[in-house]
Write an enzyme that holds these catalytic residues in place. Sequence first.
Site, PDB file in Angstrom:
ATOM      1  N   GLY A 278       0.783  -1.231   0.000  1.00 45.67           N
ATOM      2  CA  GLY A 278       0.000   0.000   0.000  1.00 45.67           C
ATOM      3  C   GLY A 278       0.816   1.282   0.000  1.00 45.67           C
ATOM      4  N   PRO A 321       5.082  -4.650  -0.930  1.00 44.83           N
ATOM      5  CG  PRO A 321       7.225  -3.808  -1.366  1.00 44.83           C
ATOM      6  CD  PRO A 321       6.484  -4.812  -0.522  1.00 44.83           C
ATOM      7  N   GLY A 322       3.699  -3.545  -3.979  1.00 45.65           N
ATOM      8  CA  GLY A 322       3.507  -3.881  -5.394  1.00 45.65           C
ATOM      9  C   GLY A 322       3.743  -2.619  -6.203  1.00 45.65           C
ATOM     10  NE  ARG A 323      -0.467   1.929  -5.361  1.00 43.38           N
ATOM     11  CZ  ARG A 323      -1.650   1.829  -5.942  1.00 43.38           C
ATOM     12  NH1 ARG A 323      -1.885   2.481  -7.043  1.00 43.38           N
ATOM     13  NH2 ARG A 323      -2.606   1.087  -5.416  1.00 43.38           N
ATOM     14  NE  ARG A 360      -4.379   2.640  -9.986  1.00 40.21           N
ATOM     15  CZ  ARG A 360      -4.088   3.876  -9.648  1.00 40.21           C
ATOM     16  NH1 ARG A 360      -3.645   4.728 -10.561  1.00 40.21           N
ATOM     17  NH2 ARG A 360      -4.242   4.294  -8.414  1.00 40.21           N
ATOM     18  CE1 TYR A 364      -9.673   1.010  -7.218  1.00 43.83           C
ATOM     19  CE2 TYR A 364      -7.760   1.299  -8.629  1.00 43.83           C
ATOM     20  CZ  TYR A 364      -8.577   0.489  -7.891  1.00 43.83           C
ATOM     21  OH  TYR A 364      -8.309  -0.850  -7.817  1.00 43.83           O
ATOM     22  CB  CYS A 391     -18.561   2.538 -26.985  1.00 41.89           C
ATOM     23  SG  CYS A 391     -18.019   2.391 -28.669  1.00 41.89           S
ATOM     24  CD  GLU A 392     -18.770   3.277 -20.123  1.00 40.97           C
ATOM     25  OE1 GLU A 392     -19.494   3.847 -19.310  1.00 40.97           O
ATOM     26  OE2 GLU A 392     -19.053   2.210 -20.694  1.00 40.97           O
ATOM     27  CE1 TYR A 421      -2.689  -3.885  -7.866  1.00 39.94           C
ATOM     28  CE2 TYR A 421      -1.439  -1.901  -7.373  1.00 39.94           C
ATOM     29  CZ  TYR A 421      -1.846  -3.173  -7.040  1.00 39.94           C
ATOM     30  OH  TYR A 421      -1.382  -3.746  -5.878  1.00 39.94           O
TER      31      TYR A 421
END
Length: 463
Positions: A278, A321-323, A360, A364, A391-392, A421
Amino acid sequence: MSRSAHPAGPRHADVLPEGHYTAPPTDLNALDGKVWAATVTRNSDGVVTVGGIEVTRLAEEFGTPAYFLDETDFRARCRAWADAFGKDADVFYAGKAFLSRAIVRWLKEEGLNLDVCSGGELATALDAGMPAERIAFHGNNKSEREIRRAIEAGVGRIVLDSFQEIVRVAHIAQELGKRQKVQIRVTVGVEAHTHEFIATAHEDQKFGIALAGGQAAEAVRRALRLEGLELIGIHSHIGSQIFDMAGFEVSARRVVQLLAEVRDEHGVELPEIDLGGGLGIAYTSEDDPREPHEIAKALTEIVTRECESANLRTPRISVEPGRAIVGPTAFTLYEVGTVKPLEGLRTYVSVDGGMSDNIRTALYDAEYSVALVSRTSEAAPMLSRVVGKHCESGDIVVKDAFLPADVAPGDLIAVPATGAYCRSMASNYNHALRPPVVAVADGAARVIVRRETEEDLLRLDVG
Ligand SMILES: Cc1ncc(COP(=O)(O)O)c(C=O)c1O
């Protein structure tokens, strides 16, 4: 930190609309080292390079959209985390951020462990040769097949997430004649995001077993009774994109309190504590992430102090830790297709990717930066919204950022800090072909995850 509307700057209208942006940067050609991968720079022709290779060349060879990952930076970050925590702690890279065979090999070579949270991630880790004992297996609803596979492979730990799972893992381990090392994931009543943490009853979530109401203590009681399990510690993960260590402080205090209760009730001092991942990164120039050595120092001090006051031996600490490892090491390269100024509002710059390669922003409300990378420009800053081709109307990659006012179809623009991510959450919405991941190091670029093809899509469509 929230960005505020800024009322000045040359563009179509005299007054800028409300939005999440700060003042236009003084030099739109400058690349802020905080948000770009370590080897990214602009050469004397004004073209951005990574690992010494011009993005124009990369676009020609690999196409756009594509993720370019700075291998040198990735490896350096792994080493920084491993060195910061030293030999008395363990760093598990969180594979959910981005995982591929090459990543697994780099982790292995740089001495990191790996956290996986699905059968697919486990299969990738094992296939690429990560020793099973260096793998932690997570997830709130692991299937029996996944659990069996993990135990058979000999994973170093399974992180238990529910009362059912305690029994399930114990049962399968016993069936296989094994005693599986496990941790119990607890929810500590803390939720931390960016600069804030909320110490409320945040047990209202799907992960973990609550400390509140004695649930976690009961889980420990049950796990200690089961022969198929060797309970080695307690796990807690409090949020994402965290800069403020205060949330970890509360979390560590509460976990240590549980360790003390376990000692008092069972006469057992659990040897490990995992504080999860995180840790935040810089997506924009306003973010100021901490360095791994500062994080390691802060976390070690917190745990040591809490253990001393509870009269406990300090457990071995691990983090996930990833991010913070992969996030800053990659950028997404896009080609501009259309530029649509909306008078008095902003200019919509459409690129050849979108929410299928970076969900993302839609998911988010994430903030990103963007730069024109195929050339420099002296044009005035133009408030821009980088949007995709889906198409959004929520198909936004960068909500509010400044690009030079002469940005035009055919230009290459890049969004930094997309290593985490983005590819791992990529989709085939509108039958988009998921972009490749290209690793770049020392003047050489190679595909580590290839671009999807229409044949790939049609292969699955067997109707
Ligand atoms: C248990 C656990 N560990 C680690 C991570 C990695 O988080 P980050 O990539 O923000 O460091 C996550 C993310 O959701 C997680 O759930």
